[in-house]
Design a protein around this motif. Structure first.
Motif, PDB file in Angstrom:
ATOM      1  N   PRO A   1       0.801  -1.228   0.000  1.00 13.83           N
ATOM      2  CA  PRO A   1       0.000   0.000   0.000  1.00 13.83           C
ATOM      3  C   PRO A   1       0.837   1.283   0.000  1.00 13.83           C
ATOM      4  O   PRO A   1       0.440   2.281  -0.606  1.00 13.83           O
ATOM      5  CB  PRO A   1      -0.820  -0.098   1.292  1.00 13.83           C
ATOM      6  N   LEU A   2       2.012   1.251   0.633  1.00 12.62           N
ATOM      7  CA  LEU A   2       2.864   2.450   0.619  1.00 12.62           C
ATOM      8  C   LEU A   2       3.420   2.728  -0.774  1.00 12.62           C
ATOM      9  O   LEU A   2       3.464   3.888  -1.207  1.00 12.62           O
ATOM     10  CB  LEU A   2       4.000   2.303   1.622  1.00 12.62           C
TER      11      LEU A   2
ATOM     12  N   SER B   1       0.535   4.057  -2.913  1.00  9.53           N
ATOM     13  CA  SER B   1       0.221   5.446  -2.575  1.00  9.53           C
ATOM     14  C   SER B   1       1.321   6.405  -3.013  1.00  9.53           C
ATOM     15  O   SER B   1       1.028   7.519  -3.460  1.00  9.53           O
ATOM     16  CB  SER B   1       0.000   5.574  -1.072  1.00  9.53           C
TER      17      SER B   1
ATOM     18  N   PHE C   1      -1.703  10.930  -1.758  1.00  4.37           N
ATOM     19  CA  PHE C   1      -1.062   9.898  -0.950  1.00  4.37           C
ATOM     20  C   PHE C   1      -1.995   9.393   0.143  1.00  4.37           C
ATOM     21  O   PHE C   1      -2.158   8.187   0.321  1.00  4.37           O
ATOM     22  CB  PHE C   1       0.224  10.452  -0.320  1.00  4.37           C
ATOM     23  N   ILE C   2      -2.633  10.305   0.850  1.00  7.10           N
ATOM     24  CA  ILE C   2      -3.497   9.905   1.967  1.00  7.10           C
ATOM     25  C   ILE C   2      -4.731   9.159   1.469  1.00  7.10           C
ATOM     26  O   ILE C   2      -5.099   8.112   2.010  1.00  7.10           O
ATOM     27  CB  ILE C   2      -3.885  11.139   2.810  1.00  7.10           C
TER      28      ILE C   2
ATOM     29  N   SER D   1      -5.209   7.505  -1.414  1.00 10.86           N
ATOM     30  CA  SER D   1      -4.892   6.191  -1.968  1.00 10.86           C
ATOM     31  C   SER D   1      -4.410   5.222  -0.887  1.00 10.86           C
ATOM     32  O   SER D   1      -4.666   4.026  -0.972  1.00 10.86           O
ATOM     33  CB  SER D   1      -3.864   6.303  -3.085  1.00 10.86           C
ATOM     34  N   LEU D   2      -3.764   5.717   0.160  1.00  6.88           N
ATOM     35  CA  LEU D   2      -3.357   4.852   1.265  1.00  6.88           C
ATOM     36  C   LEU D   2      -4.570   4.336   2.032  1.00  6.88           C
ATOM     37  O   LEU D   2      -4.634   3.158   2.397  1.00  6.88           O
ATOM     38  CB  LEU D   2      -2.408   5.596   2.201  1.00  6.88           C
TER      39      LEU D   2
ATOM     40  N   ALA E   1      -6.298   1.727  -0.242  1.00  6.19           N
ATOM     41  CA  ALA E   1      -5.535   0.476  -0.273  1.00  6.19           C
ATOM     42  C   ALA E   1      -5.655  -0.280   1.049  1.00  6.19           C
ATOM     43  O   ALA E   1      -5.757  -1.510   1.058  1.00  6.19           O
ATOM     44  CB  ALA E   1      -4.075   0.759  -0.588  1.00  6.19           C
ATOM     45  N   ALA E   2      -5.653   0.427   2.167  1.00  6.33           N
ATOM     46  CA  ALA E   2      -5.795  -0.232   3.465  1.00  6.33           C
ATOM     47  C   ALA E   2      -7.183  -0.833   3.631  1.00  6.33           C
ATOM     48  O   ALA E   2      -7.324  -1.952   4.149  1.00  6.33           O
ATOM     49  CB  ALA E   2      -5.515   0.761   4.584  1.00  6.33           C
TER      50      ALA E   2
END
Length: 115
Positions: free
Chosen positions: A21-22, A25, A61-62, A64-65, A68-69
């Motif tokens: 996930p990182l 993102s 970034f936030i 998409s993170l 994904a989480a």
């Protein structure tokens, strides 16, 4: 495999580790940074807008993170019995009472047929 089933010292799978996930993102953050940097300035004669580019990268970034989480947490493995067996029976057998077959009761000849 849950966190309780993992053994210490073994590397985790990509789905259960934090790297997947990182990286996902970070890719979208870089993509958003470049896109906002190019399109927010309004042309090559004006100064690039780094403030807007960093803001867009942070938001991308936030978001998409978090997505994904959430997708990673909602993943559930199939039960073992679902992978066994021959699956759906795709063979068709003629003459077992289906419509349009001679063995079906509605299409068989009767003694008074044709009179």
């Amino acid at each position: 495999m849950t966190v309780a089933d993992q053994t210490p010292g073994e590397p985790r799978k990509m789905r259960t580790s934090v790297k997947g996930p990182l990286m996902f993102s970070a890719f979208f953050a870089v993509l958003a940074f470049v896109a906002v940097l190019i399109f927010a300035s309004g042309g090559s004669a004006k100064a690039p807008r780094f403030d807007l580019a960093f803001t867009g990268a942070g938001i991308a970034f936030i978001v998409s993170l978090v997505v994904a989480a959430m997708l990673s947490m909602s993943h559930k493995e199939n039960a073992d019995h679902l992978g066994k067996g021959s699956g759906v029976n795709l063979s068709s057998k003629r003459g077992h009472g289906g419509p349009g077959t001679p063995d079906s009761p509605d299409e068989t000849e009767t003694p008074d047929a044709g009179r």
